[in-house]
Design a protein around this motif. Structure first.
Motif, PDB file in Angstrom:
ATOM      1  N   LEU A 288      53.094 101.480   8.772  1.00 17.26           N
ATOM      2  CA  LEU A 288      53.774 100.236   9.128  1.00 17.26           C
ATOM      3  C   LEU A 288      53.983  99.323   7.929  1.00 17.26           C
ATOM      4  O   LEU A 288      53.203  99.340   6.969  1.00 17.26           O
ATOM      5  CB  LEU A 288      52.958  99.481  10.188  1.00 17.26           C
ATOM      6  CG  LEU A 288      52.711 100.192  11.515  1.00 17.26           C
ATOM      7  CD1 LEU A 288      51.748  99.382  12.356  1.00 17.26           C
ATOM      8  CD2 LEU A 288      54.016 100.430  12.260  1.00 17.26           C
ATOM      9  N   ARG A 289      55.008  98.505   8.018  1.00 17.78           N
ATOM     10  CA  ARG A 289      55.256  97.426   7.061  1.00 17.78           C
ATOM     11  C   ARG A 289      55.258  96.119   7.840  1.00 17.78           C
ATOM     12  O   ARG A 289      56.067  95.914   8.756  1.00 17.78           O
ATOM     13  CB  ARG A 289      56.602  97.618   6.369  1.00 17.78           C
ATOM     14  CG  ARG A 289      56.924  96.503   5.350  1.00 17.78           C
ATOM     15  CD  ARG A 289      58.279  96.692   4.677  1.00 17.78           C
ATOM     16  NE  ARG A 289      59.386  96.497   5.616  1.00 17.78           N
ATOM     17  CZ  ARG A 289      60.182  97.457   6.052  1.00 17.78           C
ATOM     18  NH1 ARG A 289      59.991  98.712   5.660  1.00 17.78           N
ATOM     19  NH2 ARG A 289      61.165  97.200   6.894  1.00 17.78           N
ATOM     20  N   VAL A 290      54.360  95.227   7.508  1.00 16.15           N
ATOM     21  CA  VAL A 290      54.236  93.955   8.229  1.00 16.15           C
ATOM     22  C   VAL A 290      55.405  93.039   7.889  1.00 16.15           C
ATOM     23  O   VAL A 290      55.750  92.854   6.713  1.00 16.15           O
ATOM     24  CB  VAL A 290      52.896  93.263   7.878  1.00 16.15           C
ATOM     25  CG1 VAL A 290      52.815  91.890   8.524  1.00 16.15           C
ATOM     26  CG2 VAL A 290      51.727  94.134   8.314  1.00 16.15           C
ATOM     27  N   GLU A 291      56.031  92.470   8.918  1.00 13.87           N
ATOM     28  CA  GLU A 291      57.169  91.580   8.736  1.00 13.87           C
ATOM     29  C   GLU A 291      56.782  90.109   8.844  1.00 13.87           C
ATOM     30  O   GLU A 291      57.561  89.234   8.457  1.00 13.87           O
ATOM     31  CB  GLU A 291      58.246  91.892   9.787  1.00 13.87           C
ATOM     32  CG  GLU A 291      58.697  93.340   9.829  1.00 13.87           C
ATOM     33  CD  GLU A 291      59.458  93.781   8.588  1.00 13.87           C
ATOM     34  OE1 GLU A 291      59.752  92.921   7.729  1.00 13.87           O
ATOM     35  OE2 GLU A 291      59.759  94.981   8.461  1.00 13.87           O
TER      36      GLU A 291
ATOM     37  N   ALA B 179      55.673  94.309  13.005  1.00 16.11           N
ATOM     38  CA  ALA B 179      55.646  95.285  11.916  1.00 16.11           C
ATOM     39  C   ALA B 179      56.708  96.342  12.165  1.00 16.11           C
ATOM     40  O   ALA B 179      57.123  96.574  13.309  1.00 16.11           O
ATOM     41  CB  ALA B 179      54.276  95.921  11.782  1.00 16.11           C
ATOM     42  N   THR B 180      57.158  97.008  11.102  1.00 13.27           N
ATOM     43  CA  THR B 180      58.192  98.032  11.175  1.00 13.27           C
ATOM     44  C   THR B 180      57.622  99.390  10.798  1.00 13.27           C
ATOM     45  O   THR B 180      56.848  99.492   9.828  1.00 13.27           O
ATOM     46  CB  THR B 180      59.356  97.697  10.218  1.00 13.27           C
ATOM     47  OG1 THR B 180      59.905  96.425  10.590  1.00 13.27           O
ATOM     48  CG2 THR B 180      60.450  98.753  10.281  1.00 13.27           C
TER      49      THR B 180
ATOM     50  N   LYS C 223      60.277  98.835  15.550  1.00  9.58           N
ATOM     51  CA  LYS C 223      59.383  97.697  15.351  1.00  9.58           C
ATOM     52  C   LYS C 223      58.372  97.580  16.484  1.00  9.58           C
ATOM     53  O   LYS C 223      58.652  97.957  17.623  1.00  9.58           O
ATOM     54  CB  LYS C 223      60.192  96.402  15.246  1.00  9.58           C
ATOM     55  CG  LYS C 223      61.116  96.372  14.039  1.00  9.58           C
ATOM     56  CD  LYS C 223      61.820  95.034  13.912  1.00  9.58           C
ATOM     57  CE  LYS C 223      62.788  95.061  12.736  1.00  9.58           C
ATOM     58  NZ  LYS C 223      62.102  95.250  11.436  1.00  9.58           N
TER      59      LYS C 223
ATOM     60  N   LEU D  90      47.592  96.100  11.726  1.00  7.38           N
ATOM     61  CA  LEU D  90      48.973  96.241  11.259  1.00  7.38           C
ATOM     62  C   LEU D  90      49.027  96.312   9.729  1.00  7.38           C
ATOM     63  O   LEU D  90      49.769  97.117   9.157  1.00  7.38           O
ATOM     64  CB  LEU D  90      49.829  95.077  11.754  1.00  7.38           C
ATOM     65  CG  LEU D  90      50.052  94.961  13.269  1.00  7.38           C
ATOM     66  CD1 LEU D  90      50.971  93.786  13.565  1.00  7.38           C
ATOM     67  CD2 LEU D  90      50.605  96.234  13.867  1.00  7.38           C
ATOM     68  N   LYS D  91      48.236  95.476   9.088  1.00  4.42           N
ATOM     69  CA  LYS D  91      48.236  95.419   7.629  1.00  4.42           C
ATOM     70  C   LYS D  91      47.666  96.691   7.006  1.00  4.42           C
ATOM     71  O   LYS D  91      48.159  97.167   5.965  1.00  4.42           O
ATOM     72  CB  LYS D  91      47.426  94.204   7.168  1.00  4.42           C
ATOM     73  CG  LYS D  91      47.404  94.001   5.661  1.00  4.42           C
ATOM     74  CD  LYS D  91      46.601  92.760   5.303  1.00  4.42           C
ATOM     75  CE  LYS D  91      46.565  92.559   3.786  1.00  4.42           C
ATOM     76  NZ  LYS D  91      45.770  91.348   3.422  1.00  4.42           N
TER      77      LYS D  91
ATOM     78  N   ARG E  24      52.963  88.743  15.988  1.00  3.88           N
ATOM     79  CA  ARG E  24      53.009  89.484  14.730  1.00  3.88           C
ATOM     80  C   ARG E  24      53.902  90.713  14.922  1.00  3.88           C
ATOM     81  O   ARG E  24      53.827  91.375  15.958  1.00  3.88           O
ATOM     82  CB  ARG E  24      51.606  89.890  14.269  1.00  3.88           C
ATOM     83  CG  ARG E  24      50.713  88.689  13.922  1.00  3.88           C
ATOM     84  CD  ARG E  24      49.372  89.113  13.349  1.00  3.88           C
ATOM     85  NE  ARG E  24      48.488  87.981  13.152  1.00  3.88           N
ATOM     86  CZ  ARG E  24      48.431  87.234  12.045  1.00  3.88           C
ATOM     87  NH1 ARG E  24      49.246  87.520  11.024  1.00  3.88           N
ATOM     88  NH2 ARG E  24      47.597  86.221  11.941  1.00  3.88           N
TER      89      ARG E  24
ATOM     90  N   LYS F  25      54.105  87.584   7.600  1.00  7.79           N
ATOM     91  CA  LYS F  25      52.954  87.273   6.747  1.00  7.79           C
ATOM     92  C   LYS F  25      52.031  86.267   7.442  1.00  7.79           C
ATOM     93  O   LYS F  25      50.817  86.312   7.311  1.00  7.79           O
ATOM     94  CB  LYS F  25      53.422  86.716   5.402  1.00  7.79           C
ATOM     95  CG  LYS F  25      54.351  87.651   4.645  1.00  7.79           C
ATOM     96  CD  LYS F  25      53.730  89.025   4.437  1.00  7.79           C
ATOM     97  CE  LYS F  25      54.691  89.949   3.687  1.00  7.79           C
ATOM     98  NZ  LYS F  25      54.166  91.328   3.600  1.00  7.79           N
TER      99      LYS F  25
END
Length: 287
Positions: A251-254, A280-281, A227, A245-246, A278, A256
């Motif tokens: 990456l997957r944003v954790e 992200a993973t 992360k 990040l988006k 913010r 929102k």
């Protein structure tokens, strides 16, 4: 002077990063070592690399984190220039200027007390805020104040600065700005010099360029499932973090919406009021 810094959003950051036993972590902005200490305390087998381009911060962190021995390694420099030797289970960055830097007048980050117009986080670099204020043209100054400080009276302030040069101290500059803006603008929620000082600091330290580089490179430094957590303090930084990040396929944003400080934290640490976290993973996707 002693380097002291209270980390912001400590519980939210550690919880969101899901620190795991045996993990290796990277703190891109170690400061006084507050966030790093919380990570290292989670499990006895965690290791961490700590970065800062402020030599005073590195020295303070080395002293504050000495109890962790060889579990922590230090690297002095801008995080955008870092080249890791391994991948990490988590990466954190607490952006902007620290409480300690603001509280030391000689560093020139604040106009609360008189100090040189410095603002260098890495004091080995040559460019200072005084160089910008005294040598840049009016149009260039106005552009910096407008784009990086979102200052609506940027041209008016730039003209006043040009007419008052040379300026050498933070209080001199703040006074020129105060008298350059309309009277009804002088006594608002923040001092009229605040946005100009932000813009100067960002320019001196190339903060947004360094942030863009970090966000481009750092996903490749993460293990799959690792992360990245970024704490920003103004809209320019947060906008970059949010969109990068988006838009990143790695990456997957954790988050929102950004995680912000609780009321109790803002009461004990007022500088946490503008902080936004913010997270992200790293996915398993590889090019």
């Amino acid at each position: 002077m002693q380097y002291q810094h209270t980390p912001v959003l400590p519980e939210q950051l550690i919880s969101g990063m899901q620190i795991k036993s045996g993990g290796i972590y990277l703190d891109c902005t170690v400061g006084g070592g507050g966030h790093s200490a919380l990570i290292l305390q989670k499990f006895a087998d965690i290791k961490l690399v700590a970065i800062d381009h402020d030599a005073m911060a590195i020295a303070a962190a080395q002293a504050n984190l000495s109890i962790f021995g060889d579990r922590i390694k230090f690297w002095h420099g801008n995080f955008s220039q870092y080249q890791p030797e391994q991948k990490f289970d988590g990466i954190i960055a607490d952006l902007g200027v620290s409480s300690a830097q603001l509280d030391i007048p000689e560093r020139g980050f604040s106009f609360r007390d008189c100090g040189d117009l410095d603002m260098r986080m890495d004091q080995s670099q040559s460019l200072t805020a005084a160089d910008i204020i005294n040598n840049f043209g009016e149009t260039e100054l106005a552009k910096i104040f407008f784009e990086l400080g979102e200052e609506r009276y940027s041209y008016r302030i730039a003209r006043a600065i040009a007419n008052a040069r040379p300026l050498h101290t933070t209080t001199q500059l703040a006074d020129v700005i105060f008298h350059a803006v309309p009277r009804n603008y002088r006594y608002g929620r923040i001092h009229p010099a605040t946005r100009v000082f932000q813009a100067l600091r960002i320019t001196v330290n190339q903060e947004l360029k360094s942030l863009e580089t970090l966000l481009e490179k750092s996903p490749d430094w993460l293990e799959a499932g690792g992360k990245i957590g970024i704490i920003s303090f103004h809209s320019l930084e947060d906008r970059i973090v949010k969109h990068r990040l988006k838009e990143d396929d790695r990456l997957r944003v954790e988050t929102k919406k950004p995680i912000m400080a609780s009321e109790s934290e803002t009461l004990t640490n007022p500088r946490s009021r503008s902080a936004k976290l913010r997270i992200a993973t790293k996915t398993s996707y590889e090019d």
